[in-house]
Design a protein around this motif. Structure first.
Motif, PDB file in Angstrom:
ATOM      1  N   LYS A 129     -53.248  -6.615  20.808  1.00 21.36           N
ATOM      2  CA  LYS A 129     -52.829  -5.510  19.939  1.00 21.36           C
ATOM      3  C   LYS A 129     -54.033  -4.899  19.232  1.00 21.36           C
ATOM      4  O   LYS A 129     -54.013  -3.732  18.838  1.00 21.36           O
ATOM      5  CB  LYS A 129     -51.781  -5.997  18.937  1.00 21.36           C
ATOM      6  CG  LYS A 129     -50.446  -6.367  19.565  1.00 21.36           C
ATOM      7  CD  LYS A 129     -49.446  -6.794  18.510  1.00 21.36           C
ATOM      8  CE  LYS A 129     -48.088  -7.104  19.139  1.00 21.36           C
ATOM      9  NZ  LYS A 129     -48.146  -8.239  20.082  1.00 21.36           N
TER      10      LYS A 129
ATOM     11  N   ARG B 257     -54.891   0.943  26.340  1.00 19.82           N
ATOM     12  CA  ARG B 257     -53.649   0.471  26.939  1.00 19.82           C
ATOM     13  C   ARG B 257     -53.899  -0.030  28.350  1.00 19.82           C
ATOM     14  O   ARG B 257     -54.871   0.372  29.008  1.00 19.82           O
ATOM     15  CB  ARG B 257     -52.602   1.580  26.938  1.00 19.82           C
ATOM     16  CG  ARG B 257     -52.929   2.779  27.821  1.00 19.82           C
ATOM     17  CD  ARG B 257     -51.998   3.939  27.553  1.00 19.82           C
ATOM     18  NE  ARG B 257     -52.256   5.054  28.473  1.00 19.82           N
ATOM     19  CZ  ARG B 257     -51.803   6.301  28.285  1.00 19.82           C
ATOM     20  NH1 ARG B 257     -51.078   6.587  27.211  1.00 19.82           N
ATOM     21  NH2 ARG B 257     -52.082   7.250  29.163  1.00 19.82           N
TER      22      ARG B 257
ATOM     23  N   ASP C 112     -48.085   0.896  30.053  1.00 19.36           N
ATOM     24  CA  ASP C 112     -48.065   0.085  28.835  1.00 19.36           C
ATOM     25  C   ASP C 112     -47.666   0.959  27.639  1.00 19.36           C
ATOM     26  O   ASP C 112     -48.326   1.954  27.339  1.00 19.36           O
ATOM     27  CB  ASP C 112     -49.464  -0.509  28.628  1.00 19.36           C
ATOM     28  CG  ASP C 112     -49.542  -1.408  27.408  1.00 19.36           C
ATOM     29  OD1 ASP C 112     -48.487  -1.832  26.936  1.00 19.36           O
ATOM     30  OD2 ASP C 112     -50.666  -1.676  26.962  1.00 19.36           O
ATOM     31  N   ASP C 113     -46.603   0.594  26.946  1.00 17.41           N
ATOM     32  CA  ASP C 113     -46.140   1.349  25.778  1.00 17.41           C
ATOM     33  C   ASP C 113     -46.546   0.694  24.467  1.00 17.41           C
ATOM     34  O   ASP C 113     -46.278   1.234  23.391  1.00 17.41           O
ATOM     35  CB  ASP C 113     -44.608   1.487  25.814  1.00 17.41           C
ATOM     36  CG  ASP C 113     -44.143   2.311  27.014  1.00 17.41           C
ATOM     37  OD1 ASP C 113     -44.885   3.245  27.390  1.00 17.41           O
ATOM     38  OD2 ASP C 113     -43.072   2.004  27.566  1.00 17.41           O
ATOM     39  N   GLU C 114     -47.162  -0.492  24.540  1.00 15.92           N
ATOM     40  CA  GLU C 114     -47.558  -1.210  23.330  1.00 15.92           C
ATOM     41  C   GLU C 114     -48.727  -0.491  22.662  1.00 15.92           C
ATOM     42  O   GLU C 114     -49.652  -0.018  23.322  1.00 15.92           O
ATOM     43  CB  GLU C 114     -47.969  -2.639  23.676  1.00 15.92           C
ATOM     44  CG  GLU C 114     -48.308  -3.507  22.495  1.00 15.92           C
ATOM     45  CD  GLU C 114     -47.069  -3.915  21.709  1.00 15.92           C
ATOM     46  OE1 GLU C 114     -47.114  -3.822  20.466  1.00 15.92           O
ATOM     47  OE2 GLU C 114     -46.065  -4.316  22.352  1.00 15.92           O
ATOM     48  N   LYS C 115     -48.663  -0.384  21.342  1.00 13.49           N
ATOM     49  CA  LYS C 115     -49.755   0.252  20.612  1.00 13.49           C
ATOM     50  C   LYS C 115     -50.901  -0.754  20.466  1.00 13.49           C
ATOM     51  O   LYS C 115     -50.742  -1.800  19.846  1.00 13.49           O
ATOM     52  CB  LYS C 115     -49.285   0.724  19.234  1.00 13.49           C
ATOM     53  CG  LYS C 115     -50.374   1.444  18.426  1.00 13.49           C
ATOM     54  CD  LYS C 115     -49.818   1.986  17.130  1.00 13.49           C
ATOM     55  CE  LYS C 115     -50.902   2.663  16.293  1.00 13.49           C
ATOM     56  NZ  LYS C 115     -51.544   3.779  17.005  1.00 13.49           N
ATOM     57  N   ARG C 116     -52.024  -0.420  21.033  1.00 12.69           N
ATOM     58  CA  ARG C 116     -53.196  -1.283  20.963  1.00 12.69           C
ATOM     59  C   ARG C 116     -54.369  -0.442  20.481  1.00 12.69           C
ATOM     60  O   ARG C 116     -54.563   0.684  20.954  1.00 12.69           O
ATOM     61  CB  ARG C 116     -53.507  -1.894  22.333  1.00 12.69           C
ATOM     62  CG  ARG C 116     -52.299  -2.559  22.995  1.00 12.69           C
ATOM     63  CD  ARG C 116     -52.664  -3.079  24.381  1.00 12.69           C
ATOM     64  NE  ARG C 116     -51.465  -3.443  25.138  1.00 12.69           N
ATOM     65  CZ  ARG C 116     -50.804  -4.585  25.013  1.00 12.69           C
ATOM     66  NH1 ARG C 116     -51.232  -5.473  24.136  1.00 12.69           N
ATOM     67  NH2 ARG C 116     -49.730  -4.840  25.729  1.00 12.69           N
TER      68      ARG C 116
END
Length: 775
Positions: A535, A560, A565-569
């Motif tokens: 993250k 990402r 990938d939809d995760e906020k990193r």
């Protein structure tokens, strides 16, 4: 000559061994390794492996390819160490692989127990080497017995094979069936990522061009969709299995390769040794020719033909060199362990077991005898009967003197080139070992964590380590410089707000990683618990600048994975560039991601004092937790040193060869000056009568040798500069060719020459002129 033949033959044994890798495989000419050549966003990456579907798909599409096997290390693609248990009895394997059912079809490895056709068919099957079987089960049959793997899984022995003792780039002693870990999952269809080592066996008519010339339809059918998304292209490289060991190392090699360059250099050094030995023998023979002039004259007077005299002297030369070859048999046996140390090999050799090598050695002696003796034989046989029997002093014609001087100059050229090249290697090794790597490499211990007891209590174990007074900090890492750093592609938000796919080295690390490594944090912060599972990531300055940012501006930029990938990193920190790999690899992008569940290696920074006591305290703590696994550790600086293995062996050999060639060259100069001293005895006597001082007489004798040394130095400087510069170009991080080395080599050469000249020269100078003028 014995020394030259001995060391040259040892080099021959080494070169032959280096070129013999994997030639024991049946019909090895039909076996290839498939290496993936991918270009992503304009950057080329060549892998020593390939996507998982590659092998089977090649078999389906191209009739000349008959079988394909995929395999990877037991603890990860290139991590092939593992512990195997039979009750309380365990053994360690450094070469354990997970392989699919076609392994025996590709490598055609015979089993001494079990059926190759079925041994790897089912989940939970394992095939082991005889030594592993004996370590676990003694002399009883291992077939059908159960083995517990280090992660706790139980497998059944379905085959046993003889230990692989022949040289190979892919040593193995444990083979676990592929179905034990994988059956059919999504990664088996990936054309990018999740690579495996892939080998194929072809029919005898197959040529790599059969695929390369028809690659585009294959790529379009299977890979284009994936690589369009990655903004990339793909090709494959067919590496004949017998050429892999001496080929360029690609990404994620299972083992370090040999060095084709070192083999080439060693071969040249071996030839140099023989050339210098031949030159030396020729010079000494010509020096002795004056002593044997009356013998030749008498034989000619008694009717001996010139050809018979030539045959006699040539036969003497051949007999001498053959005797040298015979003496070298014992000498080779004595120095073989030292040679193993110099080359960092573990070769075994016996003339009894290898009679063909004995014949080769004796033939080498005969050939050297012919080459080195043919010129002296023709020269000595040319003496005139009248001049010899009238006691007319034999004076060597100028053309013969010139030839001898040329031989001496060439000997010195070879010596000086080797001295300068040795100094260049020393400079580069010192430069690499002392260069700023971007972190503190001393006093950092890596502990291999594979015990489930430790893994399940890793946080507590870390805290207990910190309680040891001499422990400064503790963190975790999935990779070490010795094992190599993983590589992946991320989509990173550039300075224009657009996402660009970028390849980068990737390390899963723990908290306090940058602090434990003592890396310089240029901007942002270190990891916190909120950064788990990528993250928040830390990148190096090189990657930030590559994406168009300064270290301060890149903080907060998004990153990402490239698969939707939809995760906020976000990027939370930037470190200064670090060097974690070989000096031959240029600076690369690096991304650090925090993973709280990672368990491969613990990194422990300790004080620089009482280190043995600290290590013992760490081991006691390990054992206190009830671990039955060995406490395995290594220091980071030792790991980095191990990356210079090829350069270290090159240095060792150059030093030994330089000393040997200098010694042999000195003998040649010694022989030449003895001749010169005899020829100029009367001249020196006259000069002494006329009042010449000893220092003047000494200069008169040695000046031609010193001029030869300066000529040799000039020639050698050009050659050494070219060779040294070309060798240095192999390194991304390198020093420069230092001209001081030329001065040092010149001084060494001149001092050795003067020392060699002194004995005969001083003897002649000390001779009473009355005695010398009587001759």
């Amino acid at each position: 000559m014995t020394l030259g033949i001995s060391f040259a033959f040892l080099i021959y044994v080494y070169v032959k061994h280096q070129k013999s890798y994997d030639k024991h495989i049946p019909e090895a000419e039909n076996v290839y390794r498939i290496s993936a050549d991918f270009t992503i966003s304009g950057r080329q990456h060549i892998y020593s492996n390939a996507p998982r579907p590659m092998g089977a798909t090649l078999v389906d599409e191209y009739p000349g390819i008959e079988h394909a096997v995929k395999l990877f290390g037991y603890n990860g693609l290139r991590t092939h160490k593992g512990l195997l248990w039979n009750g309380d009895q365990f053994t360690n394997s450094n070469n354990a692989y997970v392989v699919d059912t076609s392994f025996f079809e590709v490598f055609q490895l015979p089993l001494i127990e079990g059926d190759p056709a079925t041994a790897l068919k089912a989940p939970g099957n394992i095939v082991i080497a005889k030594s592993i079987a004996q370590n676990l089960f003694g002399e009883t049959s291992a077939i059908g017995k159960s083995i517990r793997l280090e992660e706790g899984a139980d497998v059944v022995v379905t085959g046993v094979f003889e230990d692989i003792t022949k040289p190979t780039h892919l040593p193995f002693d444990v083979l676990i069936s592929y179905q034990t870990y994988f059956n059919s999952n999504e990664t088996e269809q990936w054309w990018y990522g999740a690579h495996v080592y892939t080998y194929i066996r072809t029919n005898s008519t197959f040529k790599p061009s059969d695929v390369n010339d028809n690659w585009q339809p294959f790529f379009d059918k299977y890979m284009k969709e994936t690589f369009d998304e990655l903004n990339g292209t793909a090709e494959i490289i067919f590496q004949p299995v017998t050429s892999v060991y001496l080929s360029q190392e690609y990404i994620w090699e299972p083992h370090p390769h040999g060095s084709a360059q070192n083999v080439y250099i060693f071969s040249i050094v071996g030839v140099f040794l023989l050339i210098v030995a031949c030159f030396n023998y020729t010079n000494l023979s010509l020096s002795l020719s004056l002593i044997r002039s009356k013998e030749v004259g008498i034989r000619k007077f008694l009717g001996a033909g010139i050809n018979s005299i030539r045959r006699q002297f040539l036969a003497e030369s051949m007999l001498t060199s053959l005797l040298a070859a015979v003496l070298s048999i014992s000498f080779i046996s004595v120095i073989f362990p030292t040679f193993n140390y110099l080359t960092q090999q573990n070769l075994s050799f016996s003339f009894i077991d290898r009679p063909t090598e004995l014949i080769t050695l004796l033939l080498l002696g005969l050939v050297i005898g012919i080459i080195s003796g043919i010129y002296p034989a023709f020269y000595i046989s040319s003496f005139q009967v009248s001049s010899v029997l009238k006691s007319v002093k034999i004076v060597m014609p100028k053309q013969h003197i010139s030839i001898r001087k040329v031989l001496v100059v060439l000997q010195q050229v070879i010596s000086i080139v080797l001295i300068i090249c040795t100094l260049v290697v020393i400079d580069e090794l010192n430069f690499v070992r002392e260069m700023d790597t971007g972190f503190t490499k001393k006093d950092l211990v890596f502990i291999d964590v594979r015990d489930s007891i430790i893994r399940n209590q890793l946080n507590v174990f870390e805290q207990d380590l910190r309680n040891i007074p001499e422990v400064i900090n503790v963190s975790r890492s999935n990779d070490t410089p010795e094992s190599g750093i993983n590589e992946f592609s991320f989509e990173i938000e550039n300075a224009d707000g657009e996402f660009t796919l970028s390849s980068t080295q990737v390390m899963d690390v723990g908290l306090n990683f940058t602090e434990t490594m003592e890396m310089q944090l240029l901007a942002g912060r270190s990891f916190t618990e909120s950064d788990n599972d990528y993250k928040g990531v830390i990148i190096n300055r090189y990657l930030a600048e590559k994406m168009g940012y300064t270290p301060e501006k890149v903080i907060g930029a998004n990153i990402r994975f490239p698969d939707g990938d939809d995760e906020k990193r976000i990027i939370v920190g930037v470190i200064e560039n670090v060097i974690l790999g070989p000096a031959t690899v240029p600076q690369q992008s690096l991304t650090l991601g925090y993973n709280r569940y990672h368990r491969a290696f613990l990194m422990v920074r300790i004080e620089d004092y009482n280190q043995q006591e600290t290590l013992m305290a760490m081991q006691k703590l390990w054992e206190k937790y009830g671990s039955t696994f060995p406490f395995n550790y290594s220091f980071l600086d030792d790991q980095l040193d191990s990356l210079l293995g090829k350069e270290d062996s090159l240095y060792n050999l150059l030093v030994a060869a330089s000393l040997l060639i200098i010694f042999i060259s000195c003998l040649g100069i010694f022989g030449l000056v003895s001749y010169t001293a005899v020829q100029r005895t009367k001249e020196i006597g006259i000069r002494k009568v006329l009042g010449a001082k000893s220092i003047t007489l000494f200069y008169v004798v040695i000046k031609e040798f010193l001029s030869s040394s300066f000529i040799a130095l000039l020639i050698a400087t050009g050659l050494a500069w070219y060779i040294g510069s070309e060798w240095l170009n192999n390194f991304a991080y390198r020093t420069h060719f230092e001209w001081n080395n030329v001065i040092v080599a010149g001084i060494i050469s001149i001092v050795i020459t003067l020392f060699t000249l002194s004995y005969h020269t001083l003897q002649v100078i000390k001779t009473n002129p009355v005695e010398s003028l009587k001759e």
